[in-house]
Design an enzyme around this catalytic site. Structure first.
Site, PDB file in Angstrom:
ATOM      1  CE1 TYR A  65      -3.194  -2.780   0.405  1.00 26.11           C
ATOM      2  CE2 TYR A  65      -3.466  -2.360   2.726  1.00 26.11           C
ATOM      3  CZ  TYR A  65      -3.808  -2.988   1.278  1.00 26.11           C
ATOM      4  OH  TYR A  65      -4.728  -4.143   1.402  1.00 26.11           O
ATOM      5  CB  SER A  75     -14.142  -4.168  -0.526  1.00 28.71           C
ATOM      6  OG  SER A  75     -12.991  -3.748  -1.114  1.00 28.71           O
TER       7      SER A  75
END
Length: 328
Positions: free
Chosen positions: A56, A207
């Site tokens: 990330y 998500s």
């Protein structure tokens, strides 16, 4: 603060914080001071479970790289004995896709880098970020077992796994949890639930709001930065708002009945579905971080969850982002 147990003994808050968006995939890299303040506020709210990953990484305005693990490690260092950190290895971003590498030597190099960036001597939960078809699950499980013996990691998991890979890996070194995509628009991993219950493996849902769409906070024609992945996600196309109208109306109706928000209903649906599911929604906004956490206080009965499932089976929806492609 409500807690849940993943696997045999990993205790975490019923909702975790996905930290990816502070530096990666959701627009420009967030100001480090503001991001650290948001993470500290999350600790005060009651979050004890924070999710990051080696890959990330984002580009700051000055061209320097912003590593999510650096940010998370620095922000959480004052609270290290109160919280659990999860990070991941085995993936790098390249030209709009993902490169997988789960060779033991790569994992060993990755864990040392993560420990340094996170400013800690151990990782509470270490995931293989994506399955590498070139490396057998037994080999990956073997190196994870060694890292446990060395005290570098306490638990391990697999992200985006299937049943066969999970069973083979678990037979070598018990898996604490899987981290797979799950939301009202992405339910294909529900078929794993019986296997997880058999093996006593938890499910961390990433998500869980379909990349924010199920928060009902965005409107038709919404524009996103070029560096924001939502700019090309199918659920955010203009026509998708019409295709998802009935789903959003269901969420609004349930939210009104429960004195909640659509985002909270979306999270409460999975929290109440199984006692081993922990969603990890991400946000940069304190008010959203608080809102998401309070979803754990919403009670849905078994019958209410089943009725929501029946409605979801019936309601047509648009396509939904399923993740970046694995590059060969």
């Amino acid at each position: 603060m409500q807690e849940r147990v993943l696997g045999k003994d990993l205790e975490v808050s019923a909702v975790g914080l996905g930290c990816m968006g502070f530096t990666h995939a959701y627009g420009p890299v967030m100001d480090e001071t503001e991001a650290a303040r948001a993470i500290a506020e999350a600790v005060d709210i009651g979050y004890t479970f924070f999710d990051t990953a080696e890959c990330y990484v984002g580009n700051r305005a000055d061209g320097t790289l912003a590593h999510n693990e650096d940010l998370v490690g620095k922000a959480l260092k004052p609270y290290r004995n109160r919280i659990k950190i999860a990070t991941k290895c085995g993936v790098q971003h390249a030209d709009g896709g993902l490169l997988t590498d789960a060779r033991p030597e790569t994992i060993r190099k990755a864990i040392d880098g993560s420990l340094k960036r996170l400013q800690t001597d151990h990782i509470d939960l270490y995931y293989l970020h994506r399955i590498d078809p070139k490396v057998e699950p037994e080999e990956v499980a073997g190196v994870m077992s060694d890292l446990m013996k060395e005290g570098k990691i306490l638990h391990w998991g697999i992200s985006e796994t299937d049943e066969e890979y999970l069973r083979r890996a678990h037979a070598i070194c018990p898996v604490t949890c899987v981290q797979n995509r799950l939301s009202m628009m992405a339910r294909w991993h529900e078929e794993l639930f019986p296997v997880l219950e058999e093996l006593n493996v938890g499910f961390v849902a990433f998500s869980p709001l379909a990349n924010g769409f199920l928060s009902d906070a965005f409107k038709k024609g919404e524009k996103f930065e070029a560096t924001d992945y939502r700019s090309f996600m199918p659920q955010y196309k203009e026509e998708s708002y019409d295709e998802n109208r009935e789903l959003l109306e269901l969420l609004r109706k349930l939210a009104s009945e429960k004195h909640a928000t659509p985002a909270q209903i979306s999270l409460a649906w999975m929290i109440n579905k199984k006692p081993y599911i922990v969603p990890i929604p991400g946000s940069r906004k304190i008010e959203r971080i608080r809102e998401n956490f309070e979803a754990a206080n919403i009670v849905l009965t078994t019958g209410e969850v089943a009725e929501i499932d029946r409605q979801l089976d019936r309601i047509p929806t648009s396509g939904v982002f399923g993740g970046s492609a694995i590059k060969k």
